[in-house]
Design a protein around this motif. Structure first.
Motif, PDB file in Angstrom:
ATOM      1  N   VAL A 134       0.856  -1.175   0.000  1.00 23.12           N
ATOM      2  CA  VAL A 134       0.000   0.000   0.000  1.00 23.12           C
ATOM      3  C   VAL A 134       0.900   1.236   0.000  1.00 23.12           C
ATOM      4  CG1 VAL A 134      -1.976  -1.103   1.093  1.00 23.12           C
ATOM      5  CG2 VAL A 134      -0.241  -0.064   2.524  1.00 23.12           C
ATOM      6  N   GLY A 135       0.399   2.319  -0.596  1.00 24.53           N
ATOM      7  CA  GLY A 135       1.255   3.484  -0.792  1.00 24.53           C
ATOM      8  C   GLY A 135       0.775   4.782  -0.192  1.00 24.53           C
ATOM      9  N   THR A 136      -0.299   4.732   0.608  1.00 20.15           N
ATOM     10  CA  THR A 136      -0.770   5.954   1.256  1.00 20.15           C
ATOM     11  C   THR A 136      -0.965   5.701   2.746  1.00 20.15           C
ATOM     12  OG1 THR A 136      -3.135   5.490   1.007  1.00 20.15           O
ATOM     13  CG2 THR A 136      -2.031   6.650  -0.837  1.00 20.15           C
ATOM     14  N   VAL A 137      -0.914   6.768   3.517  1.00 22.54           N
ATOM     15  CA  VAL A 137      -1.138   6.640   4.960  1.00 22.54           C
ATOM     16  C   VAL A 137      -2.551   6.099   5.207  1.00 22.54           C
ATOM     17  CG1 VAL A 137      -1.379   7.925   7.134  1.00 22.54           C
ATOM     18  CG2 VAL A 137       0.552   8.392   5.603  1.00 22.54           C
ATOM     19  N   GLU A 138      -3.526   6.612   4.476  1.00 27.45           N
ATOM     20  CA  GLU A 138      -4.908   6.173   4.653  1.00 27.45           C
ATOM     21  C   GLU A 138      -5.063   4.671   4.409  1.00 27.45           C
ATOM     22  OE1 GLU A 138      -9.319   6.998   2.692  1.00 27.45           O
ATOM     23  OE2 GLU A 138      -7.690   8.404   2.277  1.00 27.45           O
ATOM     24  N   ASP A 139      -4.519   4.179   3.297  1.00 27.49           N
ATOM     25  CA  ASP A 139      -4.621   2.751   2.991  1.00 27.49           C
ATOM     26  C   ASP A 139      -3.833   1.907   3.991  1.00 27.49           C
ATOM     27  OD1 ASP A 139      -6.215   3.337   0.807  1.00 27.49           O
ATOM     28  OD2 ASP A 139      -4.602   3.104  -0.663  1.00 27.49           O
ATOM     29  N   ALA A 140      -2.686   2.409   4.405  1.00 25.14           N
ATOM     30  CA  ALA A 140      -1.862   1.676   5.375  1.00 25.14           C
ATOM     31  C   ALA A 140      -2.561   1.586   6.729  1.00 25.14           C
ATOM     32  CB  ALA A 140      -0.501   2.343   5.510  1.00 25.14           C
ATOM     33  N   LEU A 141      -3.180   2.687   7.148  1.00 24.10           N
ATOM     34  CA  LEU A 141      -3.923   2.656   8.413  1.00 24.10           C
ATOM     35  C   LEU A 141      -5.075   1.663   8.344  1.00 24.10           C
ATOM     36  CD1 LEU A 141      -4.030   6.418   9.453  1.00 24.10           C
ATOM     37  CD2 LEU A 141      -3.000   4.528  10.749  1.00 24.10           C
ATOM     38  N   ALA A 142      -5.794   1.674   7.236  1.00 23.40           N
ATOM     39  CA  ALA A 142      -6.913   0.741   7.075  1.00 23.40           C
ATOM     40  C   ALA A 142      -6.427  -0.701   7.181  1.00 23.40           C
ATOM     41  CB  ALA A 142      -7.617   0.986   5.742  1.00 23.40           C
ATOM     42  N   MET A 143      -5.330  -1.002   6.519  1.00 25.52           N
ATOM     43  CA  MET A 143      -4.816  -2.371   6.543  1.00 25.52           C
ATOM     44  C   MET A 143      -4.254  -2.707   7.932  1.00 25.52           C
ATOM     45  SD  MET A 143      -2.455  -4.349   3.808  1.00 25.52           S
ATOM     46  CE  MET A 143      -3.823  -4.509   2.674  1.00 25.52           C
TER      47      MET A 143
ATOM     48  N   VAL B 193       0.054   2.600  15.206  1.00 28.38           N
ATOM     49  CA  VAL B 193      -0.931   1.517  15.229  1.00 28.38           C
ATOM     50  C   VAL B 193      -0.228   0.164  15.258  1.00 28.38           C
ATOM     51  CG1 VAL B 193      -2.738   0.346  13.881  1.00 28.38           C
ATOM     52  CG2 VAL B 193      -2.787   2.843  14.150  1.00 28.38           C
ATOM     53  N   LEU B 194       0.776   0.003  14.410  1.00 27.43           N
ATOM     54  CA  LEU B 194       1.492  -1.273  14.356  1.00 27.43           C
ATOM     55  C   LEU B 194       2.205  -1.571  15.669  1.00 27.43           C
ATOM     56  CD1 LEU B 194       2.904  -0.954  10.734  1.00 27.43           C
ATOM     57  CD2 LEU B 194       1.125  -2.555  11.508  1.00 27.43           C
ATOM     58  N   ILE B 195       2.865  -0.583  16.223  1.00 33.69           N
ATOM     59  CA  ILE B 195       3.570  -0.782  17.494  1.00 33.69           C
ATOM     60  C   ILE B 195       2.578  -1.120  18.604  1.00 33.69           C
ATOM     61  CG2 ILE B 195       4.920   0.414  19.275  1.00 33.69           C
ATOM     62  CD1 ILE B 195       6.367   1.850  16.867  1.00 33.69           C
ATOM     63  N   ALA B 196       1.435  -0.436  18.625  1.00 35.44           N
ATOM     64  CA  ALA B 196       0.409  -0.725  19.637  1.00 35.44           C
ATOM     65  C   ALA B 196      -0.086  -2.167  19.522  1.00 35.44           C
ATOM     66  CB  ALA B 196      -0.757   0.250  19.505  1.00 35.44           C
ATOM     67  N   ARG B 197      -0.069  -2.707  18.297  1.00 31.90           N
ATOM     68  CA  ARG B 197      -0.475  -4.095  18.075  1.00 31.90           C
ATOM     69  C   ARG B 197       0.665  -5.076  18.347  1.00 31.90           C
ATOM     70  NH1 ARG B 197      -3.628  -5.342  12.632  1.00 31.90           N
ATOM     71  NH2 ARG B 197      -3.482  -7.360  13.656  1.00 31.90           N
ATOM     72  N   GLY B 198       1.849  -4.568  18.644  1.00 34.62           N
ATOM     73  CA  GLY B 198       2.994  -5.443  18.901  1.00 34.62           C
ATOM     74  C   GLY B 198       3.656  -5.961  17.640  1.00 34.62           C
ATOM     75  N   VAL B 199       3.441  -5.265  16.512  1.00 33.97           N
ATOM     76  CA  VAL B 199       4.016  -5.691  15.233  1.00 33.97           C
ATOM     77  C   VAL B 199       5.417  -5.104  15.085  1.00 33.97           C
ATOM     78  CG1 VAL B 199       3.785  -5.564  12.714  1.00 33.97           C
ATOM     79  CG2 VAL B 199       1.738  -5.813  14.141  1.00 33.97           C
ATOM     80  N   PRO B 200       6.440  -5.959  14.938  1.00 33.91           N
ATOM     81  CA  PRO B 200       7.786  -5.448  14.691  1.00 33.91           C
ATOM     82  C   PRO B 200       7.847  -4.802  13.307  1.00 33.91           C
ATOM     83  CG  PRO B 200       7.802  -7.860  14.854  1.00 33.91           C
ATOM     84  CD  PRO B 200       6.397  -7.405  15.005  1.00 33.91           C
ATOM     85  N   LEU B 201       8.602  -3.723  13.193  1.00 32.75           N
ATOM     86  CA  LEU B 201       8.668  -3.044  11.909  1.00 32.75           C
ATOM     87  C   LEU B 201      10.046  -2.509  11.625  1.00 32.75           C
ATOM     88  CD1 LEU B 201       8.280   0.441  12.126  1.00 32.75           C
ATOM     89  CD2 LEU B 201       6.290  -0.464  13.281  1.00 32.75           C
ATOM     90  N   VAL B 202      10.248  -2.233  10.343  1.00 34.23           N
ATOM     91  CA  VAL B 202      11.476  -1.620   9.850  1.00 34.23           C
ATOM     92  C   VAL B 202      11.067  -0.381   9.071  1.00 34.23           C
ATOM     93  CG1 VAL B 202      13.430  -1.870   8.266  1.00 34.23           C
ATOM     94  CG2 VAL B 202      12.725  -3.808   9.674  1.00 34.23           C
ATOM     95  N   PHE B 203      11.664   0.743   9.420  1.00 30.80           N
ATOM     96  CA  PHE B 203      11.473   1.959   8.629  1.00 30.80           C
ATOM     97  C   PHE B 203      12.439   1.946   7.452  1.00 30.80           C
ATOM     98  CE2 PHE B 203      10.083   4.521  12.551  1.00 30.80           C
ATOM     99  CZ  PHE B 203       8.758   4.574  12.155  1.00 30.80           C
ATOM    100  N   THR B 204      11.966   2.368   6.295  1.00 29.78           N
ATOM    101  CA  THR B 204      12.857   2.691   5.188  1.00 29.78           C
ATOM    102  C   THR B 204      12.727   4.193   5.005  1.00 29.78           C
ATOM    103  OG1 THR B 204      11.168   2.271   3.496  1.00 29.78           O
ATOM    104  CG2 THR B 204      12.638   0.445   4.066  1.00 29.78           C
TER     105      THR B 204
END
Length: 123
Positions: free
Chosen positions: A39-48, A75-86
């Motif tokens: 996904v390429g937008t904040v809105e779509d990413a938040l929805a997903m 949102v991802l961190i609150a869900r406990g999802v590990p992430l990588v920023f690019t």
């Protein structure tokens, strides 16, 4: 190899550069991951990020069409999802709450991004 540990992991790709997102998807598919998006937008990413029942990890571009993707990261961190920023920005430009988030500075390679998500998933 860290990318082998991605087998059946559900990885969300949030990237607004189509070619980069497509290359990431191909590399993750090859590593056995289940790719969500890209996904390429904040809105779509938040929805997903809010609707997907299971997200094991995420690769998140900090700047999506000029809009900061920090709400998605929250949102991802609150869900406990590990992430990588690019990002093309250095670490000092990130808000303090994200200082511990793994980061791949652009320009980078798809392989380095894949290895980074493998590391954060299995720390």
């Amino acid at each position: 190899m860290p990318e082998r540990t991605l087998c059946n992991c559900r990885i969300l790709i949030v990237e607004d550069e189509f070619m980069l997102a497509d290359e990431m998807k191909l590399e993750l598919d090859e590593a056995g991951a289940v790719v969500l998006g890209p996904v390429g937008t904040v809105e779509d990413a938040l929805a997903m990020a809010r609707s997907e029942q299971r997200i094991d990890g995420a690769i998140l571009d900090v700047n999506l069409g000029g809009e900061a993707a920090y709400p998605v990261a929250d949102v991802l961190i609150a869900r406990g999802v590990p992430l990588v920023f690019t990002t093309g920005y250095d670490g000092t430009s990130l808000p303090d709450r994200f200082k511990a988030v793994a980061r791949c500075e652009k320009p980078t390679t798809i392989r380095l991004i894949t290895q980074a998500i493998g590391r954060v998933l299995h720390e």
